[in-house]
Design an enzyme around this catalytic site. Sequence first.
Site, PDB file in Angstrom:
ATOM      1  N   SER A 139      43.308  53.775  44.016  1.00 39.48           N
ATOM      2  CA  SER A 139      42.608  52.771  43.209  1.00 39.48           C
ATOM      3  C   SER A 139      41.097  52.938  43.122  1.00 39.48           C
ATOM      4  O   SER A 139      40.448  52.189  42.390  1.00 39.48           O
ATOM      5  CB  SER A 139      42.930  51.364  43.730  1.00 39.48           C
ATOM      6  OG  SER A 139      44.276  51.040  43.480  1.00 39.48           O
ATOM      7  N   LYS A 144      33.887  45.110  44.278  1.00 43.27           N
ATOM      8  CA  LYS A 144      35.225  44.786  43.785  1.00 43.27           C
ATOM      9  C   LYS A 144      35.611  43.395  44.268  1.00 43.27           C
ATOM     10  O   LYS A 144      35.339  43.037  45.426  1.00 43.27           O
ATOM     11  CB  LYS A 144      36.223  45.837  44.293  1.00 43.27           C
ATOM     12  CG  LYS A 144      37.621  45.741  43.689  1.00 43.27           C
ATOM     13  CD  LYS A 144      38.488  46.884  44.205  1.00 43.27           C
ATOM     14  CE  LYS A 144      39.889  46.854  43.626  1.00 43.27           C
ATOM     15  NZ  LYS A 144      40.728  47.973  44.136  1.00 43.27           N
ATOM     16  N   SER A 160      43.453  50.261  40.639  1.00 50.36           N
ATOM     17  CA  SER A 160      43.169  48.867  40.348  1.00 50.36           C
ATOM     18  C   SER A 160      41.679  48.571  40.174  1.00 50.36           C
ATOM     19  O   SER A 160      41.297  47.524  39.667  1.00 50.36           O
ATOM     20  CB  SER A 160      43.713  47.994  41.485  1.00 50.36           C
ATOM     21  OG  SER A 160      43.051  48.304  42.717  1.00 50.36           O
TER      22      SER A 160
END
Length: 495
Positions: free
Chosen positions: A179, A80, A155
């Site tokens: 997330s 990420k 997210s």
Amino acid sequence: MQTYLTKSALELAQMMQNGELTSVELTKACLERIEKYDEQVNAFLHVDADGALATAKEVDELRAAGAELHPLAGVPIALKDNLVTRGMPTTCASKILAGWIPPYDAFVVKQIKAAKLPILGKTNLDEFAMGSSTEHSAFGYTRNPWNLECIPGGSGGGSAAAVAAFMVPLALGTDTGGSIRQPGAVTGTVGAKPTYGAVSRYGAIAMASSLDQIGPVTRTVADAAALQELIGGHDPLDSTSLTDGATNLLAAVKSEGDLTGVKIGVVKQLSGDGYQSGVLDSFQTAVEKLVARGAEIVEVDCPSFDYALAAYYLIMPAEVSSNLARFDGMRYGIRVEPTEGPITAQRVMAATRGAGFGAEVKRRIILGTHVLSSGNYDAFYGAALKVRTLIQGDFAAAFAKADVLVSPTAPTTAFKFGEKTDDPLAMYLNDVATIPANMAGTPAISVPSGIAEDGLPVGFQVIAPARRDDLMYRVARFVEETADVAASCPAKDWE
């Protein structure tokens, strides 16, 4: 698509150890799939083909020479894009960090590099991890491989979409209010949030420091356990890092026996109104299958969970306001100077933050600054902290009655782009079932439990007591057995 790309990371690792596959072959296949399909998915913000292939080649040479390697050595991974990675762009999907190349590695990145997993690149996210749909990225939204007109969650939608689309077998995400788990639920992948402190946050660009946690994104529970073992461990550079972090996670997944003697608590507050019928049906079916494996089901009442969402959206923005103050046009990221008038620190900061931050980030900074301001601190932030204490108390009482707690991971399956972007409250409600675990620091995992009537996957959440990540993985394994969801993703048949 090479058929082995649908296999789990542990299966791929075993194939390499048996000489049936090389890391270079596997890495090239992943890169080819990214090149072919990521234009439509937009899971990756940066791809490091040369670096990944160099690591893969090194692994193959070491394996041929008989060197002792980590069990996952040679298995590609994606990160990420809020995990600091030396020599590789790290942007948090924000204009304010566009082009930033970190001079150091996050703790988890060091662990990945030491174990010699080829890093394919950095994945898309809601800007600074603020969102539930990956629609708030400054570099375009990510699409769900199950339905390209739907969101992949957030997210960490980029990591989840990359794994779901068979572009990479492993990925890392961060989980502040869900997330990792909510994207896992809507993309049919496994997403785990470890016990707070079990994985070092050093090098994870902070959103809300008391809530953030790094964790695995995979296609199987066993892969998640193996990856968490790799990235876990004590880190003296993180003051919240546990000295006795979670261990023996993969062994817990592979343990013999059933769930006889395990009490599973169904949380009263995490179902019912607001939950899609297909989600509830899938959840109930999975619970019944756990009973068939020997589990005892009890209902637990956690009344403070009704206030968790409201408390979270006071505590989290307050920490966001503090953490993002460093992005001021002078210390980090871009610098925008005012076009008229004197160039002062205050005016440069205002111009830089105005141009560099997106609408959702600005919304949360403003809210956080407001709740921390004089006259509001006790009424809002202080009250939210009291609710957090109540939530922790409810967890303690619940775990006195049950070994683990379960719920749907998200109230609905993936929704279409644009459905909730104009209604922040509706967007925030996507995390209603995942937020309590972050508020208490307990481990939680989302496992695919079925496919709803709309053809989209459903996630089943397992929450365990702090430091009992092993128990979480043990129960999650039995949930996984109820449905082979990941293999049903339409991306499998993309040509």
